[in-house]
Enzyme design. Structure first.
Site, PDB file in Angstrom:
ATOM      1  N   ASP A  44       0.826  -1.218   0.000  1.00  0.00           N
ATOM      2  CA  ASP A  44       0.000   0.000   0.000  1.00  0.00           C
ATOM      3  C   ASP A  44       0.860   1.269   0.000  1.00  0.00           C
ATOM      4  O   ASP A  44       0.332   2.368  -0.139  1.00  0.00           O
ATOM      5  CB  ASP A  44      -1.036  -0.002   1.135  1.00  0.00           C
ATOM      6  CG  ASP A  44      -0.417  -0.069   2.511  1.00  0.00           C
ATOM      7  OD1 ASP A  44       0.820  -0.222   2.610  1.00  0.00           O
ATOM      8  OD2 ASP A  44      -1.168   0.024   3.498  1.00  0.00           O
ATOM      9  N   ASP A  82      -1.149  -6.084  -0.286  1.00  0.00           N
ATOM     10  CA  ASP A  82      -1.519  -5.474   0.997  1.00  0.00           C
ATOM     11  C   ASP A  82      -3.009  -5.216   1.068  1.00  0.00           C
ATOM     12  O   ASP A  82      -3.589  -4.703   0.105  1.00  0.00           O
ATOM     13  CB  ASP A  82      -0.834  -4.110   1.127  1.00  0.00           C
ATOM     14  CG  ASP A  82       0.395  -4.142   1.998  1.00  0.00           C
ATOM     15  OD1 ASP A  82       0.553  -5.089   2.788  1.00  0.00           O
ATOM     16  OD2 ASP A  82       1.211  -3.213   1.877  1.00  0.00           O
ATOM     17  N   LYS A 112      -1.296  -9.413   2.676  1.00  0.00           N
ATOM     18  CA  LYS A 112      -0.519  -8.989   3.857  1.00  0.00           C
ATOM     19  C   LYS A 112      -1.364  -8.015   4.650  1.00  0.00           C
ATOM     20  O   LYS A 112      -2.084  -7.211   4.079  1.00  0.00           O
ATOM     21  CB  LYS A 112       0.795  -8.333   3.437  1.00  0.00           C
ATOM     22  CG  LYS A 112       1.568  -7.742   4.617  1.00  0.00           C
ATOM     23  CD  LYS A 112       3.012  -7.433   4.274  1.00  0.00           C
ATOM     24  CE  LYS A 112       3.239  -6.096   3.631  1.00  0.00           C
ATOM     25  NZ  LYS A 112       2.777  -4.924   4.425  1.00  0.00           N
ATOM     26  N   GLU A 114      -1.201  -5.494   8.376  1.00  0.00           N
ATOM     27  CA  GLU A 114      -0.364  -4.943   9.439  1.00  0.00           C
ATOM     28  C   GLU A 114      -0.990  -5.222  10.797  1.00  0.00           C
ATOM     29  O   GLU A 114      -2.203  -5.268  10.937  1.00  0.00           O
ATOM     30  CB  GLU A 114      -0.244  -3.415   9.264  1.00  0.00           C
ATOM     31  CG  GLU A 114       0.479  -3.026   8.009  1.00  0.00           C
ATOM     32  CD  GLU A 114       0.663  -1.513   7.873  1.00  0.00           C
ATOM     33  OE1 GLU A 114       0.311  -0.759   8.807  1.00  0.00           O
ATOM     34  OE2 GLU A 114       1.165  -1.095   6.815  1.00  0.00           O
ATOM     35  N   GLU A 181       9.448  -4.355  10.127  1.00  0.00           N
ATOM     36  CA  GLU A 181       9.809  -3.037   9.586  1.00  0.00           C
ATOM     37  C   GLU A 181      10.394  -2.125  10.661  1.00  0.00           C
ATOM     38  O   GLU A 181       9.791  -1.930  11.726  1.00  0.00           O
ATOM     39  CB  GLU A 181       8.579  -2.374   8.938  1.00  0.00           C
ATOM     40  CG  GLU A 181       8.930  -0.997   8.367  1.00  0.00           C
ATOM     41  CD  GLU A 181       7.928  -0.431   7.370  1.00  0.00           C
ATOM     42  OE1 GLU A 181       6.974  -1.145   6.978  1.00  0.00           O
ATOM     43  OE2 GLU A 181       8.112   0.730   6.968  1.00  0.00           O
TER      44      GLU A 181
HETATM   45  O1  KIV Z   1       3.440  -1.255   1.502  1.00  0.00           O
HETATM   46  C1  KIV Z   1       4.606  -1.635   1.437  1.00  0.00           C
HETATM   47  O2  KIV Z   1       5.337  -1.321   0.499  1.00  0.00           O
HETATM   48  C2  KIV Z   1       5.107  -2.454   2.520  1.00  0.00           C
HETATM   49  C3  KIV Z   1       6.586  -2.622   2.617  1.00  0.00           C
HETATM   50  C4  KIV Z   1       7.122  -1.419   3.293  1.00  0.00           C
HETATM   51  C5  KIV Z   1       6.951  -3.872   3.298  1.00  0.00           C
HETATM   52  O3  KIV Z   1       4.367  -2.908   3.335  1.00  0.00           O
END
Ligand code: KIV
Length: 257
Positions: A44, A82, A112, A114, A181
């Site tokens: 994202d 994401d 993915k 968070e 991260e």
């Molecule tokens: O959104 C993204 O690019 C990420 C990376 C920073 C791992 O989550």
């Protein structure tokens, strides 16, 4: 042979480092895939490429649109997308719906999300039980920018213990891999040694099982980069020069010849 989630886990066991980068369109995805990148993330952070200040405004529709273009360029790499802010935090049902759309409509192999314990653990367990591979993401989580800022996380004993426990809880919930991260390198080492799934670091030092960077940072396209990014080529300069040369040739009627 296309890369699978199981293969990433085998590579951890074999200590073969995993190469990951982000992509936002067909051309970039095709180049990264052909260059041998193992995992392509439609992150994202693409929000920044689209001109947003943070990752918060990007919508699921925008992620789906770009992820479909990336899919057309990826043949070998494992493709992960994401889930954007507030498309999964509300309830496991909301997460299932958003993740389901990503897998059905884009052809990506995984999503993915968070965050860690306790909010995400039940949600992730339910998605995994439904057959949806999930990648975790702890430490600095940019969707919480208004709470955490963009600074390094896990610097105190208490904060580092919390991140370690979150990573363990996410592994137990069934994630196949986890992004670490902007955390201290010794904490990333501790997590990497503790978990059986691969850790993918960004600003987390050299001890992770793989590394990911934001491709617009690597290519020097971003207006500013985080402190841990490495610019391998300055495409802003290269593109500016090419465009200026073209403009001169058009104005002087040297192009077309
Ligand atoms: O959104 C993204 O690019 C990420 C990376 C920073 C791992 O989550």
């Amino acid at each position: 042979m296309p890369v699978t989630t199981q293969q990433l886990i085998q590579w951890k066991q074999q200590r073969r480092s995993i190469v990951a980068l982000t992509a936002w369109d067909y051309a970039i995805a095709q180049i990264l895939d052909a260059a041998g990148v193992d995992l392509i993330l439609v992150g994202d952070t693409m929000a920044i490429v689209l001109g947003y200040e943070t990752t918060l405004p990007i919508t699921l529709e925008e992620m789906l649109h770009h992820a479909k273009a990336v899919r057309r360029g990826v043949k070998r790499a494992l493709m992960v997308v994401d889930l954007p802010f507030l498309t999964y935090q509300e309830s496991p049902q909301q997460a299932m719906y958003s993740a389901g759309r990503v897998l059905k409509e884009t052809g990506a192999q995984a999503v993915k999300m968070e965050g860690g314990y306790p909010l995400m653990v039940e949600t992730i367990a339910r998605l995994v039980q439904a057959g949806i591979p999930v990648m975790g993401h702890v430490g600095l989580t940019p969707q919480s920018v208004h709470q955490l800022g963009l600074k390094q996380q896990g610097k105190t004993q208490e904060a580092s213990e919390r991140i370690l426990l979150e990573a363990i809880a996410l592994e137990q919930a069934g994630v196949f891999s986890i992004v670490l991260e902007h955390i201290p390198s010794d904490l990333a080492l501790q997590i990497t040694e503790k978990l059986s799934i691969p850790t993918i670091g960004i600003g987390a030092g050299v001890h992770c099982d793989g590394q990911v960077l934001v491709t617009s940072d690597v290519l020097g396209l971003s207006e500013k980069q985080p402190p841990f990014a490495k610019v391998y080529v300055n495409l802003r300069e290269t593109i500016t020069k090419a465009v200026q040369d073209y403009a001169v040739e058009v104005r002087e009627r040297k192009f077309p010849e």
